[in-house]
Design an enzyme around this catalytic site. Sequence first.
Site, PDB file in Angstrom:
ATOM      1  CD  GLN A 210       7.959 -43.751  47.787  1.00 18.23           C
ATOM      2  OE1 GLN A 210       8.172 -43.750  48.979  1.00 18.23           O
ATOM      3  NE2 GLN A 210       7.157 -42.869  47.241  1.00 18.23           N
TER       4      GLN A 210
ATOM      5  NE  ARG B   1       8.896 -49.234  28.764  1.00 21.43           N
ATOM      6  CZ  ARG B   1       7.644 -48.821  28.814  1.00 21.43           C
ATOM      7  NH1 ARG B   1       6.942 -48.706  27.731  1.00 21.43           N
ATOM      8  NH2 ARG B   1       7.110 -48.519  29.968  1.00 21.43           N
TER       9      ARG B   1
ATOM     10  CG  LEU C  55      15.920 -56.862  28.414  1.00 24.55           C
ATOM     11  CD1 LEU C  55      16.981 -57.267  27.405  1.00 24.55           C
ATOM     12  CD2 LEU C  55      15.931 -57.852  29.581  1.00 24.55           C
TER      13      LEU C  55
ATOM     14  CB  THR D 265      10.748 -57.386  28.442  1.00 20.08           C
ATOM     15  OG1 THR D 265       9.811 -56.367  28.805  1.00 20.08           O
ATOM     16  CG2 THR D 265      11.951 -57.315  29.338  1.00 20.08           C
TER      17      THR D 265
ATOM     18  CG  PHE E 154       5.494 -54.394  35.735  1.00 24.43           C
ATOM     19  CD1 PHE E 154       5.994 -53.152  35.335  1.00 24.43           C
ATOM     20  CD2 PHE E 154       6.285 -55.513  35.563  1.00 24.43           C
ATOM     21  CE1 PHE E 154       7.247 -53.047  34.766  1.00 24.43           C
ATOM     22  CE2 PHE E 154       7.546 -55.414  35.003  1.00 24.43           C
ATOM     23  CZ  PHE E 154       8.029 -54.177  34.608  1.00 24.43           C
TER      24      PHE E 154
ATOM     25  NE  ARG F 171      -1.014 -55.903  29.620  1.00 22.25           N
ATOM     26  CZ  ARG F 171      -1.518 -55.540  30.792  1.00 22.25           C
ATOM     27  NH1 ARG F 171      -2.543 -56.191  31.302  1.00 22.25           N
ATOM     28  NH2 ARG F 171      -1.016 -54.520  31.465  1.00 22.25           N
TER      29      ARG F 171
ATOM     30  CB  VAL G   8      -2.747 -48.973  44.096  1.00 26.28           C
ATOM     31  CG1 VAL G   8      -2.515 -48.313  45.437  1.00 26.28           C
ATOM     32  CG2 VAL G   8      -4.163 -49.558  44.057  1.00 26.28           C
TER      33      VAL G   8
ATOM     34  CG  ASP H  41       4.546 -45.791  46.958  1.00 31.16           C
ATOM     35  OD1 ASP H  41       3.805 -46.712  46.574  1.00 31.16           O
ATOM     36  OD2 ASP H  41       4.557 -44.677  46.421  1.00 31.16           O
TER      37      ASP H  41
ATOM     38  N   GLY I   5      -1.400 -44.958  71.976  1.00 31.46           N
ATOM     39  CA  GLY I   5      -1.250 -46.001  72.978  1.00 31.46           C
ATOM     40  C   GLY I   5      -1.895 -45.633  74.303  1.00 31.46           C
ATOM     41  N   GLY I   6      -1.479 -46.313  75.349  1.00 29.24           N
ATOM     42  CA  GLY I   6      -2.112 -46.130  76.652  1.00 29.24           C
ATOM     43  C   GLY I   6      -1.536 -44.983  77.472  1.00 29.24           C
ATOM     44  CD  GLN I   7       1.941 -44.814  79.777  1.00 32.43           C
ATOM     45  OE1 GLN I   7       1.581 -43.871  80.483  1.00 32.43           O
ATOM     46  NE2 GLN I   7       2.175 -46.010  80.282  1.00 32.43           N
TER      47      GLN I   7
HETATM   48  N1  COA Z   1      10.397 -53.400  28.168  1.00 30.47           N
HETATM   49  C1  COA Z   1       9.207 -53.337  27.563  1.00 30.47           C
HETATM   50  N2  COA Z   1       8.064 -53.031  28.200  1.00 30.47           N
HETATM   51  C2  COA Z   1       8.152 -52.764  29.506  1.00 30.47           C
HETATM   52  C3  COA Z   1       9.366 -52.795  30.213  1.00 30.47           C
HETATM   53  C4  COA Z   1      10.530 -53.149  29.477  1.00 30.47           C
HETATM   54  N3  COA Z   1      11.720 -53.207  30.064  1.00 30.47           N
HETATM   55  N4  COA Z   1       9.141 -52.481  31.503  1.00 30.47           N
HETATM   56  C5  COA Z   1       7.817 -52.235  31.607  1.00 30.47           C
HETATM   57  N5  COA Z   1       7.204 -52.415  30.412  1.00 30.47           N
HETATM   58  C6  COA Z   1       5.790 -52.256  30.084  1.00 30.47           C
HETATM   59  C7  COA Z   1       4.918 -53.234  30.819  1.00 30.47           C
HETATM   60  O1  COA Z   1       4.995 -54.491  30.200  1.00 30.47           O
HETATM   61  C8  COA Z   1       3.574 -52.544  30.698  1.00 30.47           C
HETATM   62  O2  COA Z   1       3.070 -52.788  29.409  1.00 30.47           O
HETATM   63  P1  COA Z   1       1.543 -53.230  29.050  1.00 30.47           P
HETATM   64  O3  COA Z   1       0.652 -52.422  29.943  1.00 30.47           O
HETATM   65  O4  COA Z   1       1.442 -52.902  27.605  1.00 30.47           O
HETATM   66  O5  COA Z   1       1.420 -54.674  29.315  1.00 30.47           O
HETATM   67  C9  COA Z   1       3.924 -51.079  30.724  1.00 30.47           C
HETATM   68  O6  COA Z   1       5.347 -51.018  30.544  1.00 30.47           O
HETATM   69  C10 COA Z   1       3.585 -50.233  31.926  1.00 30.47           C
HETATM   70  O7  COA Z   1       3.528 -50.923  33.129  1.00 30.47           O
HETATM   71  P2  COA Z   1       2.585 -50.403  34.331  1.00 30.47           P
HETATM   72  O8  COA Z   1       2.997 -51.100  35.550  1.00 30.47           O
HETATM   73  O9  COA Z   1       1.159 -50.565  33.905  1.00 30.47           O
HETATM   74  O10 COA Z   1       2.952 -48.842  34.453  1.00 30.47           O
HETATM   75  P3  COA Z   1       2.016 -47.584  34.666  1.00 30.47           P
HETATM   76  O11 COA Z   1       2.948 -46.426  34.619  1.00 30.47           O
HETATM   77  O12 COA Z   1       0.857 -47.547  33.750  1.00 30.47           O
HETATM   78  O13 COA Z   1       1.433 -47.768  36.152  1.00 30.47           O
HETATM   79  C11 COA Z   1       1.602 -48.034  38.555  1.00 30.47           C
HETATM   80  C12 COA Z   1       2.201 -47.439  37.278  1.00 30.47           C
HETATM   81  C13 COA Z   1       2.548 -47.785  39.681  1.00 30.47           C
HETATM   82  C14 COA Z   1       0.252 -47.386  38.847  1.00 30.47           C
HETATM   83  C15 COA Z   1       1.396 -49.555  38.346  1.00 30.47           C
HETATM   84  O14 COA Z   1       2.603 -50.121  37.941  1.00 30.47           O
HETATM   85  C16 COA Z   1       0.896 -50.277  39.582  1.00 30.47           C
HETATM   86  O15 COA Z   1      -0.268 -50.201  39.975  1.00 30.47           O
HETATM   87  N6  COA Z   1       1.793 -51.046  40.229  1.00 30.47           N
HETATM   88  C17 COA Z   1       1.454 -51.861  41.380  1.00 30.47           C
HETATM   89  C18 COA Z   1       1.275 -51.067  42.630  1.00 30.47           C
HETATM   90  C19 COA Z   1       2.447 -50.199  42.947  1.00 30.47           C
HETATM   91  O16 COA Z   1       3.557 -50.632  43.097  1.00 30.47           O
HETATM   92  N7  COA Z   1       2.155 -48.914  43.128  1.00 30.47           N
HETATM   93  C20 COA Z   1       3.055 -47.974  43.705  1.00 30.47           C
HETATM   94  C21 COA Z   1       4.031 -47.449  42.809  1.00 30.47           C
HETATM   95  S1  COA Z   1       5.104 -46.459  43.767  1.00 30.47           S
END
Ligand code: COA
Length: 415
Positions: A16, A37, A71, A73, A96, A103, A136, A167, A246-248
């Site tokens: 989000q 992905r 893609l 990556t 992320f 990484r 988070v 978010d 607030g103050g009101q």
């Molecule tokens: N191709 C290949 N790999 C991809 C990719 C792509 N197009 N897009 C994402 N990935 C991989 C990442 O490289 C990562 O891999 P790794 O952990 O092996 O290095 C993996 O997907 C997952 O990424 P991650 O961000 O750790 O996802 P998650 O689902 O485990 O965690 C959150 C989700 C939201 C908790 C985390 O992203 C986060 O804390 N984000 C920052 C705070 C935030 O925005 N939070 C609010 C979200 S609304």
Amino acid sequence: MKALEGVKILDFTHVQSGPTCTQLLGFFGADVMKVERPGVGDATRKQLVDVEGADSLYFTMLNHNKRSLTLNTKTEEGKKVLEKMILECDVMVENFAPGALDRMGFGWERIQELNPRMIMASVKGFGPGPYEDCKVYENIAQCAGGSASTTGFRDGPPLVTGSQIGDSGTGLHLALGIVTALYQREQSGKGQRVLAPMQDGVLNLCRVKLRDQQRLKAGPLKEYSQFGEGVEFGEATPRAGNDSGGGQPGRILKCKGWEKDPDAYTYFITQAAVWGNVCEVIGKPEWKEDPNYATPAARLPRLNEVFETIEAWTMTKSKYEVMDICNPLNIPVGPILSMKELAEEPSLRETGTIVEVDHPERGAYLTVGCPIKLSDSDVDVVRSPLLGEHTDEILSDVLGYDAAGIQKLKDAGAV
Ligand code: COA
């Protein structure tokens, strides 16, 4: 012409916080290319599903005005495509978990090396410090940013709010950081890093509670209802129920029908400037001159009595009648509107804040359009992209791949 026309965004966001930011930039006309992905996409596509087989509302409502490029990556070919994207784009936005981009091989240093004009914008849960490596989600940010501690009633547990201040709130902060960095780039010619930590964003939105924390040193917070109730203050800003921040002084008060309708309430503010009008409306004209009620300071220890008296009047009226009676008298009041009422509100449809969008998989649905109105940059809300819907288009139009090159990427499992 749209405000951000010509700005290319490499949208590496998911869930989000990041998507709300890039959606806003898309509303303002930026070309937002969402990298996902292959075969998987943003996890929210398949979360909270209401129509089997279709992208969820969670996804569609956060990803309008974007193109989707799949893609991988983590493949060599995929990394090359990402490098080309970095060379082409003005802004890369990501949220992320900490360390994921490094990484992947695309930390800030590498990005700068590839494209010194690139603005790299990130949402993270926390800024530098003891928690910088933590993942988070929304409610954690609300808790860690001071909102939960100060929301709810004094005698109840901390509460999270329905507003997604962690978010969507941080997405807004990030969007401001991005356009500010774009503005600075006009002069400097250089990109920069933009970081919006969710804890900081929530704390920013809770600024008035940090104000009250410091005011506590000077004595009790007299506008809090607990003052009038004779309850001592502790060391930290307490939860204040529906007291005005607030103050009101203000409160949520029952209206006619509250016994059956959970939203038959109004917010009522006893603004000092119109105290005389409040007294007239509620049938207490004598309070205008009575030294116990005539001044804001005199009323502070009696707020419970004041609001109970006002409520005895609001309970005889619907929330809309309260609005109709009080507005001409300049008394600030507001009905508690349910999501159902908001979805049906014609004026929000007319201004484009509530928009009906058509979607090939799910049919028509409602969304929130752009809540910020620019007089010279119209917003057309375009449905969210299907996974990889624009992969070929972006590869050829933006990155210059020919059909054979695109096929090679497909064969290698890169797109
Ligand atoms: N191709 C290949 N790999 C991809 C990719 C792509 N197009 N897009 C994402 N990935 C991989 C990442 O490289 C990562 O891999 P790794 O952990 O092996 O290095 C993996 O997907 C997952 O990424 P991650 O961000 O750790 O996802 P998650 O689902 O485990 O965690 C959150 C989700 C939201 C908790 C985390 O992203 C986060 O804390 N984000 C920052 C705070 C935030 O925005 N939070 C609010 C979200 S609304």
